[in-house]
Design an enzyme around this catalytic site. Structure first.
Site, short mmCIF file in Angstrom:
data_model
loop_
_atom_site.label_atom_id
_atom_site.label_comp_id
_atom_site.label_asym_id
_atom_site.label_seq_id
_atom_site.Cartn_x
_atom_site.Cartn_y
_atom_site.Cartn_z
N GLU A 87 -7.49 8.56 -12.03
CA GLU A 87 -6.22 9.02 -11.46
C GLU A 87 -5.42 9.86 -12.45
OE1 GLU A 87 -3.97 7.06 -8.69
OE2 GLU A 87 -5.61 5.93 -7.81
N HIS A 144 -2.50 8.88 -7.26
CA HIS A 144 -2.38 10.22 -7.84
C HIS A 144 -3.59 11.05 -7.45
CE1 HIS A 144 0.04 7.48 -10.23
NE2 HIS A 144 0.78 8.50 -10.57
N LYS A 171 4.38 4.74 -4.36
CA LYS A 171 4.44 6.03 -5.06
C LYS A 171 3.20 6.86 -4.78
CE LYS A 171 4.15 8.07 -9.70
NZ LYS A 171 3.84 7.80 -11.12
#
Length: 254
Positions: A87, A144, A171
């Site tokens: 990530e 991510h 997130k």
């Protein structure tokens, strides 16, 4: 209405998006220098990116460094993060050590938030969340994508899964290949906030093209943004002072 997450009197999810600054030293002395420099920037929170630390696979060394960091910055909310190579982080560690690292940090009394990556086994994510919550530590569940920007529906799916798993702060960070990708991220953020979120969320589009997403959280729904001090931990981070000015400008015109 999204609830507010209050960490050491910092209210995430209310008003101007809160600014977090990462420290990324490879050695103890570098971390101390970064911590000292951070105090003058006065961010709302700071993050220790432990994947940059040369002794991250030595638990005793990690805890020693954590105590040293806290001796310099005792009161600012601290996010404890090991970002895996898959990530965008600096290295890969075993799943067993990843779980142990995050649990030990959560149990130490020295961190306020741990960052757990969404794309781990669900049982492992839940185990870390349970350990963190048992010690009154909040959890960011993060994802991510350094290769591109998923479709709006996929961004929403990942944020909703992070919320359903029990993350206090879902997130996602994505890489834009063109300006339209930034619009996709912002639209997904707005829809998540308005239709699904019952807690603050954190979203961003990376690199220079995505900088606007780091500044418009109050408009579209992202409650926290990451600013740069000496080094950036992701492409597109803005210097803290500039970021604070721009966030304040947008806030005054809401």
């Amino acid at each position: 209405m999204s609830r507010i997450v209050t960490v050491k009197n910092v209210m995430i999810g209310e008003g101007i998006p809160k600014i977090c600054v990462p420290i990324m030293g490879a050695t103890g002395s570098e971390l101390m220098q970064e911590a000292e420099a951070l105090k003058s920037l006065a961010p709302d929170l700071f993050e220790w990116r432990t994947d940059f630390f040369e002794h991250v696979e030595d638990m005793e060394a990690v805890m020693g460094a954590l105590r040293d960091i806290r001796s310099v910055i005792p009161d600012l909310p601290l996010i404890f993060t090991f970002r895996s190579a898959k990530e965008g982080g600096q290295k890969q560690i075993s799943t067993e050590y990843y779980i142990s690292l995050n649990k030990t940090a959560a149990e130490s009394g020295l961190v306020d938030i741990v960052d757990v990556e969404l794309f781990n086994e669900e049982a492992d994510v839940k185990a870390i969340i349970a350990a963190a919550h048992a010690h009154k530590v909040f959890v960011i569940i993060s994802n991510h994508d350094f290769h591109g920007t998923p479709p709006k529906e996929e961004i929403l799916s990942r944020l909703r899964k992070a919320q359903d798993l029990g993350g206090d702060l879902p997130k996602i960070a994505v890489m834009p290949n063109h300006a339209g990708d930034v619009l996709t991220l912002l639209e997904a953020t707005y829809i998540m906030k308005e239709q699904y979120a019952d807690r603050p969320i954190i979203t961003m589009s990376m690199a220079g093209t995505g900088v606007i997403s780091r500044l418009t959280g109050e408009i579209f729904g992202s409650a926290l943004t990451f600013g740069a001090a000496q080094k950036v931990s992701a492409p597109g981070q803005v210097a803290v002072a500039e970021m604070r000015d721009m966030l304040s400008l947008l806030h005054r015109n809401q």
